[in-house]
Write an enzyme that holds these catalytic residues in place. Structure first.
Site, PDB file in Angstrom:
ATOM      1  N   GLU A 277       0.622  -1.176  -0.058  1.00  0.00           N
ATOM      2  CA  GLU A 277       0.205   0.077  -0.144  1.00  0.00           C
ATOM      3  C   GLU A 277       0.511   1.425   0.052  1.00  0.00           C
ATOM      4  O   GLU A 277       0.746   2.425  -0.691  1.00  0.00           O
ATOM      5  CB  GLU A 277      -1.165   0.018   1.186  1.00  0.00           C
ATOM      6  CG  GLU A 277      -2.132  -1.278   1.213  1.00  0.00           C
ATOM      7  CD  GLU A 277      -2.548  -1.241   0.227  1.00  0.00           C
ATOM      8  OE1 GLU A 277      -2.905  -0.153  -0.584  1.00  0.00           O
ATOM      9  OE2 GLU A 277      -2.947  -2.290  -0.780  1.00  0.00           O
ATOM     10  N   TRP A 280       1.513   1.997  -3.498  1.00  0.00           N
ATOM     11  CA  TRP A 280       0.749   2.029  -4.277  1.00  0.00           C
ATOM     12  C   TRP A 280       0.688   3.436  -3.532  1.00  0.00           C
ATOM     13  O   TRP A 280       0.494   4.752  -4.740  1.00  0.00           O
ATOM     14  CB  TRP A 280      -0.832   1.788  -3.811  1.00  0.00           C
ATOM     15  CG  TRP A 280      -1.154   0.319  -4.410  1.00  0.00           C
ATOM     16  CD1 TRP A 280      -1.112  -0.404  -4.213  1.00  0.00           C
ATOM     17  CD2 TRP A 280      -1.645   0.663  -5.491  1.00  0.00           C
ATOM     18  NE1 TRP A 280      -1.777  -1.559  -5.070  1.00  0.00           N
ATOM     19  CE2 TRP A 280      -2.004  -0.519  -6.111  1.00  0.00           C
ATOM     20  CE3 TRP A 280      -1.828   1.836  -6.579  1.00  0.00           C
ATOM     21  CZ2 TRP A 280      -2.893  -0.923  -7.280  1.00  0.00           C
ATOM     22  CZ3 TRP A 280      -2.398   1.089  -8.158  1.00  0.00           C
ATOM     23  CH2 TRP A 280      -2.505  -0.049  -8.364  1.00  0.00           C
ATOM     24  N   TRP A 309     -21.138  10.960 -19.520  1.00  0.00           N
ATOM     25  CA  TRP A 309     -21.440  10.930 -18.551  1.00  0.00           C
ATOM     26  C   TRP A 309     -23.142  11.476 -18.664  1.00  0.00           C
ATOM     27  O   TRP A 309     -22.963  12.918 -19.107  1.00  0.00           O
ATOM     28  CB  TRP A 309     -20.657  11.756 -17.537  1.00  0.00           C
ATOM     29  CG  TRP A 309     -19.333  11.310 -17.381  1.00  0.00           C
ATOM     30  CD1 TRP A 309     -18.629  11.978 -17.747  1.00  0.00           C
ATOM     31  CD2 TRP A 309     -18.414  10.021 -16.631  1.00  0.00           C
ATOM     32  NE1 TRP A 309     -17.231  11.297 -17.508  1.00  0.00           N
ATOM     33  CE2 TRP A 309     -17.484  10.324 -17.076  1.00  0.00           C
ATOM     34  CE3 TRP A 309     -18.812   8.624 -16.631  1.00  0.00           C
ATOM     35  CZ2 TRP A 309     -16.159   8.900 -17.007  1.00  0.00           C
ATOM     36  CZ3 TRP A 309     -18.251   8.074 -16.164  1.00  0.00           C
ATOM     37  CH2 TRP A 309     -16.756   8.113 -15.792  1.00  0.00           C
ATOM     38  N   ASN A 344     -11.028   1.277   2.809  1.00  0.00           N
ATOM     39  CA  ASN A 344     -10.497   1.446   0.918  1.00  0.00           C
ATOM     40  C   ASN A 344     -11.660   0.847   0.897  1.00  0.00           C
ATOM     41  O   ASN A 344     -11.526   1.319  -0.884  1.00  0.00           O
ATOM     42  CB  ASN A 344      -8.948   1.267   1.395  1.00  0.00           C
ATOM     43  CG  ASN A 344      -8.949   0.932   0.172  1.00  0.00           C
ATOM     44  OD1 ASN A 344      -8.755   1.977  -0.423  1.00  0.00           O
ATOM     45  ND2 ASN A 344      -8.481  -0.095  -0.779  1.00  0.00           N
ATOM     46  N   TRP A 362     -16.501  10.712 -12.731  1.00  0.00           N
ATOM     47  CA  TRP A 362     -15.894  10.614 -11.159  1.00  0.00           C
ATOM     48  C   TRP A 362     -15.377  11.373 -10.858  1.00  0.00           C
ATOM     49  O   TRP A 362     -15.290  11.327  -9.365  1.00  0.00           O
ATOM     50  CB  TRP A 362     -14.532  10.133 -11.862  1.00  0.00           C
ATOM     51  CG  TRP A 362     -14.091  10.344 -13.249  1.00  0.00           C
ATOM     52  CD1 TRP A 362     -14.023  10.053 -14.156  1.00  0.00           C
ATOM     53  CD2 TRP A 362     -13.060  10.845 -12.844  1.00  0.00           C
ATOM     54  NE1 TRP A 362     -12.691  10.681 -14.874  1.00  0.00           N
ATOM     55  CE2 TRP A 362     -12.253  11.314 -14.250  1.00  0.00           C
ATOM     56  CE3 TRP A 362     -11.956  11.959 -11.469  1.00  0.00           C
ATOM     57  CZ2 TRP A 362     -11.024  11.424 -14.242  1.00  0.00           C
ATOM     58  CZ3 TRP A 362     -10.601  12.338 -11.967  1.00  0.00           C
ATOM     59  CH2 TRP A 362     -10.398  12.740 -12.891  1.00  0.00           C
ATOM     60  N   TRP A 385      -9.832   7.393  -7.813  1.00  0.00           N
ATOM     61  CA  TRP A 385     -11.161   7.896  -8.257  1.00  0.00           C
ATOM     62  C   TRP A 385     -10.637   7.300  -9.919  1.00  0.00           C
ATOM     63  O   TRP A 385     -12.150   6.494 -10.430  1.00  0.00           O
ATOM     64  CB  TRP A 385     -11.317   9.474  -8.602  1.00  0.00           C
ATOM     65  CG  TRP A 385     -12.132   9.561  -7.195  1.00  0.00           C
ATOM     66  CD1 TRP A 385     -12.016  10.354  -6.322  1.00  0.00           C
ATOM     67  CD2 TRP A 385     -14.046   9.015  -7.784  1.00  0.00           C
ATOM     68  NE1 TRP A 385     -13.093  10.144  -5.320  1.00  0.00           N
ATOM     69  CE2 TRP A 385     -13.898   9.871  -5.834  1.00  0.00           C
ATOM     70  CE3 TRP A 385     -14.713   9.026  -8.072  1.00  0.00           C
ATOM     71  CZ2 TRP A 385     -15.409   9.153  -5.376  1.00  0.00           C
ATOM     72  CZ3 TRP A 385     -15.619   8.542  -7.639  1.00  0.00           C
ATOM     73  CH2 TRP A 385     -16.360   8.801  -6.534  1.00  0.00           C
TER      74      TRP A 385
HETATM   75  C1  LIG Z   1     -12.268   6.619  -4.719  1.00  0.00           C
HETATM   76  C2  LIG Z   1     -10.740   6.571  -3.857  1.00  0.00           C
HETATM   77  C3  LIG Z   1      -9.797   7.909  -2.963  1.00  0.00           C
HETATM   78  C4  LIG Z   1      -9.017   8.289  -2.103  1.00  0.00           C
HETATM   79  N1  LIG Z   1      -8.995   8.991  -1.971  1.00  0.00           N
HETATM   80  C5  LIG Z   1      -7.875   9.206  -0.905  1.00  0.00           C
HETATM   81  C6  LIG Z   1      -6.761  10.636  -0.602  1.00  0.00           C
HETATM   82  O1  LIG Z   1      -7.766  11.393  -0.454  1.00  0.00           O
HETATM   83  N2  LIG Z   1      -6.145  10.376   0.567  1.00  0.00           N
HETATM   84  C7  LIG Z   1      -5.166   9.231   0.894  1.00  0.00           C
HETATM   85  O2  LIG Z   1      -4.078   9.178   1.793  1.00  0.00           O
HETATM   86  N3  LIG Z   1      -5.690   8.129   0.322  1.00  0.00           N
HETATM   87  C8  LIG Z   1      -7.163   7.860  -0.358  1.00  0.00           C
HETATM   88  N4  LIG Z   1      -7.742   6.715  -0.790  1.00  0.00           N
HETATM   89  C9  LIG Z   1      -6.646   5.132  -0.940  1.00  0.00           C
HETATM   90  C10 LIG Z   1      -7.238   4.904   0.524  1.00  0.00           C
HETATM   91  O3  LIG Z   1      -8.413   4.728   0.823  1.00  0.00           O
HETATM   92  C11 LIG Z   1      -6.174   5.122   1.539  1.00  0.00           C
HETATM   93  O4  LIG Z   1      -5.314   6.229   2.027  1.00  0.00           O
HETATM   94  C12 LIG Z   1      -6.455   4.638   3.105  1.00  0.00           C
HETATM   95  O5  LIG Z   1      -8.298   3.548   3.242  1.00  0.00           O
HETATM   96  C13 LIG Z   1      -6.356   5.150   4.542  1.00  0.00           C
HETATM   97  O6  LIG Z   1      -6.758   4.317   5.513  1.00  0.00           O
HETATM   98  P1  LIG Z   1      -5.004   4.284   6.233  1.00  0.00           P
HETATM   99  O7  LIG Z   1      -4.227   4.733   6.705  1.00  0.00           O
HETATM  100  O8  LIG Z   1      -5.306   3.350   7.675  1.00  0.00           O
HETATM  101  O9  LIG Z   1      -4.646   3.086   5.115  1.00  0.00           O
HETATM  102  P2  LIG Z   1      -4.005   1.839   5.635  1.00  0.00           P
HETATM  103  O10 LIG Z   1      -4.432   0.597   4.871  1.00  0.00           O
HETATM  104  O11 LIG Z   1      -3.245   1.471   7.050  1.00  0.00           O
HETATM  105  O12 LIG Z   1      -2.178   1.949   3.977  1.00  0.00           O
HETATM  106  C14 LIG Z   1      -1.367   2.375   4.885  1.00  0.00           C
HETATM  107  C15 LIG Z   1      -1.091   3.969   3.833  1.00  0.00           C
HETATM  108  O13 LIG Z   1      -0.691   3.869   2.558  1.00  0.00           O
HETATM  109  C16 LIG Z   1      -0.820   4.260   2.041  1.00  0.00           C
HETATM  110  N5  LIG Z   1      -2.692   3.968   0.552  1.00  0.00           N
HETATM  111  C17 LIG Z   1      -3.400   2.679   1.205  1.00  0.00           C
HETATM  112  N6  LIG Z   1      -3.964   2.387   0.530  1.00  0.00           N
HETATM  113  C18 LIG Z   1      -3.980   3.516  -0.759  1.00  0.00           C
HETATM  114  C19 LIG Z   1      -4.079   3.391  -1.886  1.00  0.00           C
HETATM  115  N7  LIG Z   1      -4.575   2.722  -2.900  1.00  0.00           N
HETATM  116  N8  LIG Z   1      -3.484   4.506  -3.079  1.00  0.00           N
HETATM  117  C20 LIG Z   1      -2.669   5.571  -2.258  1.00  0.00           C
HETATM  118  N9  LIG Z   1      -2.078   5.253  -0.831  1.00  0.00           N
HETATM  119  C21 LIG Z   1      -2.731   4.114  -0.417  1.00  0.00           C
HETATM  120  C22 LIG Z   1      -1.814   5.719   2.863  1.00  0.00           C
HETATM  121  O14 LIG Z   1      -1.331   6.585   2.602  1.00  0.00           O
HETATM  122  C23 LIG Z   1      -2.142   4.607   3.727  1.00  0.00           C
HETATM  123  O15 LIG Z   1      -2.140   5.520   4.940  1.00  0.00           O
HETATM  124  C24 LIG Z   1      -8.360   6.732  -1.870  1.00  0.00           C
HETATM  125  C25 LIG Z   1      -8.998   5.765  -2.429  1.00  0.00           C
HETATM  126  C26 LIG Z   1      -9.701   5.352  -3.488  1.00  0.00           C
HETATM  127  C27 LIG Z   1     -10.505   4.069  -4.341  1.00  0.00           C
END
Ligand SMILES: Cc1cc2nc3c(=O)[nH]c(=O)nc-3n(C[C@H](O)[C@H](O)[C@H](O)COP(=O)(O)OP(=O)(O)OC[C@H]3O[C@@H](n4cnc5c(N)ncnc54)[C@H](O)[C@@H]3O)c2cc1C
Length: 467
Positions: A277, A280, A309, A344, A362, A385
């Site tokens: 993650e 990512w 859209w 997420n 979107w 998105w």
């Molecule tokens: C439509 C959509 C919009 C999102 N918008 C944001 C946003 O504005 N800000 C944001 O930080 N994340 C966003 N995410 C990614 C992800 O959902 C969140 O980072 C995550 O849910 C945060 O929870 P956590 O800190 O417990 O993550 P954990 O699961 O603990 O992951 C650790 C860290 O990895 C990073 N991470 C995790 N998943 C992703 C991912 N898919 N893409 C990029 N980085 C990731 C984050 O920095 C996160 O804090 C988005 C995902 C989707 C599908």
């Protein structure tokens, strides 16, 4: 002579290269620019603003302990920064400005202007890297191109990262030569005060470190299996801290690698999935840095900007307010509206619902999320998105449309999360949670679209791009 350290989305003392290296030279003053007009133009919402302010308070306190003053400057827009930064450096008799790089287009333009203005004024600039683990531009294909697909990016990333050289930088050197003073930190930014999200997300570096420690000691080991279930506290909840830089991605990776006995690409499955993650996160930052058109509101794949859209203020409002009649979608949207954070799995489900089932642009959802999220982050939000809408890099194929009822059955099998966030369904039987079209619940919205019909409509709209 000394250095003005310009804080942006790097609100921490530890593992902050600009601050660390400036502190070695001595005579450091720190500055933070409040750009509320610009931030609002970027759709930054109240939750993120409140969180940011709550992070500035401990930052100032910690800086003062190291003998460093934090100046707060109000400029409204990025355009005001170059002139103000030069003026400040001159008035404080500082010969250098240091900062850590940012990657979205407007931020990059702002920084170039600052570098030019400083040069003209005879002030040196020192630019460092810290927003990602590997810098954008450093992970390239054999042909020297940026990656657009995650898996090969990850493979290359893992081959380039040096797991033995991950030790984060320590605290900046204490500054003795000046009397540090506290600034007048504002009580609010654009009407938002720091209490707004502080209960759920207390600001600051110490809280971020505590969360990382707690996560590493427990949930990280179960992350591979728990992370998809919104009812469990199975993820780190560090995203807000990473997005303002109260913690660095390198600090996160370093802790994960330590917990994984020095391994990075294999070992504990939970920790490896979590590291993925973090990759990512790097990936989407590399994408915005290497493909500036996504910062201009365009789809990553140009043909995706021809999707027809729909327009429906009514459907958009139903989605925003959690009244779609699909229980897990509504639960997710209500979690977002109430807490400023969404799990997420639900971000993917709700984003796909807006862009596929409702066939709404979107960008409307991207903007709404940014406005609500405490962790609102341009790169991750745009990436998430465009993945969900099948318009982006390595996006979900357009024909793989999540069925929100199947997703609910799989990821909230007992309906606990749904019932918590959608009280109308508290006493409803499982069949109404997992088949809402067939089993309506009195007092709860009937589905605003039929899954099969909406799915076909989305498939047709995407197929039409091929003609
Ligand atoms: C439509 C959509 C919009 C999102 N918008 C944001 C946003 O504005 N800000 C944001 O930080 N994340 C966003 N995410 C990614 C992800 O959902 C969140 O980072 C995550 O849910 C945060 O929870 P956590 O800190 O417990 O993550 P954990 O699961 O603990 O992951 C650790 C860290 O990895 C990073 N991470 C995790 N998943 C992703 C991912 N898919 N893409 C990029 N980085 C990731 C984050 O920095 C996160 O804090 C988005 C995902 C989707 C599908």
């Amino acid at each position: 002579m000394g250095t003005l350290v310009w804080f942006r989305n790097d609100l921490r003392l530890r593992d902050n290269p600009a601050l660390y290296h400036a502190s070695k030279r001595g005579d450091v003053v720190a500055v933070f620019f409040i750009c509320e007009t610009q931030w609002r133009d970027h759709d930054v919402g109240d939750n993120r603003l409140g969180f940011l302010l709550d992070c500035l308070h401990p930052l100032e306190r910690d800086l003062l302990k190291r003998g460093i003053s934090l100046r707060i400057e109000h400029v409204g827009r990025f355009a005001g920064v170059p002139e103000r930064i030069v003026r400040l450096a001159r008035s404080l008799n500082l010969d250098r400005v240091a900062f850590n790089e940012e990657y979205p287009l407007n931020e990059k333009k702002r920084d170039s202007r600052v570098i030019r203005a400083c040069k003209t004024a005879g002030v040196e600039t020192d630019v460092y890297h810290s927003g990602t683990i590997l810098p954008p531009g450093s992970v390239l294909t054999g042909n020297g191109d940026p990656y657009t697909v995650f898996t090969p990016f990850k493979r290359r990333w893992l081959s380039q990262v040096d797991s033995s050289a991950l030790e984060p930088l320590g605290l900046p050197r204490r500054q003795g030569s000046q009397t540090a003073e506290s600034s007048a930190l504002p009580g609010s930014i654009d009407g938002v005060d720091r209490a707004r999200v502080a209960k759920r997300f207390p600001g600051g570096e110490a809280e971020a470190q505590r969360r990382l420690r707690d996560f590493m000691q427990g949930p990280s080991r179960r992350y591979a299996s728990d992370r998809d279930f919104p009812e469990l506290d199975g993820t780190s909840a560090l995203s807000a801290y990473l997005s303002v830089g109260a913690i660095s991605p390198r600090q996160c990776l370093s802790a994960a690698v330590k917990a994984n006995r020095g391994r990075i690409g294999d070992g504990d499955p939970g920790i490896c999935t979590w590291i993925s993650e973090l990759i990512w996160r790097d990936f989407y930052r590399h994408v915005i840095a290497m493909f500036p058109h996504v910062s201009r509101g365009q789809a990553f794949r140009p043909e995706a900007d021809r999707v027809a859209w729909r327009r429906s203020a009514k459907d958009l409002a139903a989605w925003q307010e959690g009244r779609t009649g699909y229980p897990l979608v509504d639960a997710g949207m209500r979690q977002l509206n109430e807490t400023g954070w969404m799990h997420n799995r639900l971000r993917m489900i709700t984003a796909m619902f807006l862009s596929k089932h409702l066939l709404l642009d979107w960008r409307l959802g991207e903007r709404y999320f940014m406005n609500q999220l405490v962790d609102g982050d341009f790169a991750a939000n745009n990436g998430g998105w465009q993945w969900s809408a099948s318009t982006g890099t390595d996006a979900a194929p357009y024909f793989r449309i999540f069925n929100p009822s199947t997703q609910a059955k799989r990821f909230d099998p007992e309906g606990r999360f749904i019932r918590r966030w959608v009280p109308e369904l508290e006493g409803a039987p499982a069949r109404s949670l997992f088949n809402p079209g067939k089993h309506l619940t009195p007092g709860y919205q009937a589905p605003i679209v039929d899954h099969a019909i909406a799915r076909q409509r989305a498939l047709d709209a995407f197929k039409a791009l091929k003609n």
